[in-house]
Design an enzyme around this catalytic site. Structure first.
Site, PDB file in Angstrom:
ATOM      1  N   LYS A  47       0.854  -1.179   0.000  1.00 54.23           N
ATOM      2  CA  LYS A  47       0.000   0.000   0.000  1.00 54.23           C
ATOM      3  C   LYS A  47       0.892   1.232   0.000  1.00 54.23           C
ATOM      4  CE  LYS A  47      -2.927   2.874   2.662  1.00 54.23           C
ATOM      5  NZ  LYS A  47      -3.522   3.183   3.950  1.00 54.23           N
TER       6      LYS A  47
ATOM      7  N   GLY B 182      -8.061   9.257   9.901  1.00 55.39           N
ATOM      8  CA  GLY B 182      -8.315   9.348  11.343  1.00 55.39           C
ATOM      9  C   GLY B 182      -9.373  10.361  11.735  1.00 55.39           C
TER      10      GLY B 182
ATOM     11  N   ALA C 220      -9.561   5.607   4.396  1.00 51.83           N
ATOM     12  CA  ALA C 220      -9.405   6.728   5.323  1.00 51.83           C
ATOM     13  C   ALA C 220     -10.669   7.576   5.426  1.00 51.83           C
ATOM     14  CB  ALA C 220      -8.248   7.636   4.949  1.00 51.83           C
ATOM     15  N   GLY C 221     -10.981   7.945   6.659  1.00 45.75           N
ATOM     16  CA  GLY C 221     -12.029   8.925   6.923  1.00 45.75           C
ATOM     17  C   GLY C 221     -13.374   8.346   7.327  1.00 45.75           C
TER      18      GLY C 221
ATOM     19  N   ASN D  70      -9.031   1.814   9.809  1.00 39.15           N
ATOM     20  CA  ASN D  70      -8.286   1.448  11.005  1.00 39.15           C
ATOM     21  C   ASN D  70      -8.886   2.131  12.223  1.00 39.15           C
ATOM     22  OD1 ASN D  70      -4.704   1.151  11.687  1.00 39.15           O
ATOM     23  ND2 ASN D  70      -6.399   0.952  13.082  1.00 39.15           N
ATOM     24  N   THR D  71      -8.820   3.477  12.252  1.00 39.59           N
ATOM     25  CA  THR D  71      -9.236   4.205  13.450  1.00 39.59           C
ATOM     26  C   THR D  71     -10.713   4.009  13.783  1.00 39.59           C
ATOM     27  OG1 THR D  71      -7.650   5.850  12.714  1.00 39.59           O
ATOM     28  CG2 THR D  71      -8.991   6.434  14.600  1.00 39.59           C
TER      29      THR D  71
END
Lengths: 267, 71
Positions: free
Chosen positions: A109, A170, A196-197, A218-219
């Site tokens: 990635k 994040g 992301a986001g 992830n977050t």
């Protein structure tokens, strides 16, 4: 049952020639410990799992826990990322180290960041790194802006999947620009994975309803009060969003449209 | 002894050391790591033949938890 009423069988997600059942991809950062990482990753049902490459602590104690014990490479498709790289050179070095670390594994990635407040990608550096990595035989999944022009260009350079952000890394703000994501999907001939986001399950469902092939997060899981429960919710949201996309939603109308027939009213 | 840069820190090692010796002396012998010597990858199969010279810049890395974040 009429043939047309059966639920059509979805085609699987295929990245660089390999087939995946799950359209949820997860990161392994920000968990409280490796046990939580292991449990949340299992609960998500994800098969592709991102890891970071960092300097070993020199002089560390033997037997210190190892991420690869929690996320064994024979069970998951590891996706080494270049998080933390701000130049093409550092990103390429990181991928080469990852390939050696993982015995020739060539799926990576790529993300080259521009600025630590937004963590938006530096596209000039991203293009340079993508070109070098593709030429060096890597299969590159690339993080980019929600910009249809950049996404198509990265596809034409030979990236195996293009991963536009929904919102800053994040941030948990969800899909900020659904029209651009939709355009990216319509233009693409490689998998488009929102990266992301995403903040909660409905954000992931929206990404899938727009026609994305998957979502990487992830977050949203690691930062939830109960990560394992959120991991499970995300798996379901991805499946629900995918089915809704395949089903084809009803058109939006400004005013009501009765769902009970008006014929046969007795008053 | 000769001085090298290991993961950005100065380090003294014996003059006839190899990469394999360095990994052992740093307690990383049973860890899954990858090694870069002066910006070039050193394949695992060459650790016990690759000599270390004064001024070498060596990076030893491993996989950790990470997603999209920089931390």
């Amino acid at each position: 049952m009429n043939q047309d009423n059966r639920i059509p069988k979805d085609t699987p997600l295929v990245i660089a020639g390999k087939t995946y059942r799950s359209r949820l991809l997860v990161g392994t950062g920000k968990y409280k410990d490796l046990e939580e990482t292991r449990l949340a990753t299992e609960a998500s049902g994800a098969e592709i799992v991102t890891v970071a490459i960092r300097r070993s602590n020199i002089g560390q104690k033997p037997g210190e826990p190892n991420l690869l014990d929690a996320i064994p490479p024979d069970r998951y498709m590891l996706l080494p990322n270049t998080a933390g790289c701000y130049t093409a050179e550092d990103a390429v070095r990181t991928c080469r180290l990852a390939r050696e670390l993982l015995d020739g594994h060539d799926l990576v990635k790529l993300e080259v960041l521009a600025d630590d407040k937004t963590l938006f990608p530096d596209l000039v550096q991203t293009y340079t790194a993508a070109e070098q990595l593709v030429a060096d035989g890597f299969k590159v999944m690339v993080y980019t802006n929600d910009d249809p022009i950049a996404a198509k260009r990265l596809e034409l350079m030979g990236c195996v999947a293009v991963m536009p952000l929904a919102a800053p890394i994040g941030s948990g703000l969800g899909i900020r620009n659904p029209y651009n994501i939709r355009t990216i999907v319509e233009n693409a001939e490689v998998p488009i994975i929102v990266d992301a986001g995403v903040g909660t399950a409905s954000d992931a469902a929206v990404a899938m309803e727009l026609g994305c092939d998957g979502v990487l997060m992830n977050t949203a899981i690691a930062g939830a009060q109960r990560p394992m429960l959120m991991a499970s919710a995300m798996g379901k949201a991805i499946e629900a969003g995918r089915e809704a996309y395949l089903a084809g939603r009803m058109p939006r109308r400004r005013f009501a449209n009765a769902s009970s027939p008006l014929d046969g009213l007795f008053f | 002894m000769i001085e090298i840069q290991l993961n950005g820190e100065p380090r003294q090692v014996a003059a006839d050391s190899t990469i394999a010796d360095l990994i052992t002396s740093e307690g990383l012998g049973n860890r899954r790591v990858a090694v870069e010597l002066n910006l070039e990858i050193v394949p695992r199969s060459q650790y016990d033949q690759q000599p270390i010279e004064a001024g070498d810049r060596i990076e030893i890395v491993h996989a950790i938890g990470g997603g999209q974040e920089t931390s």
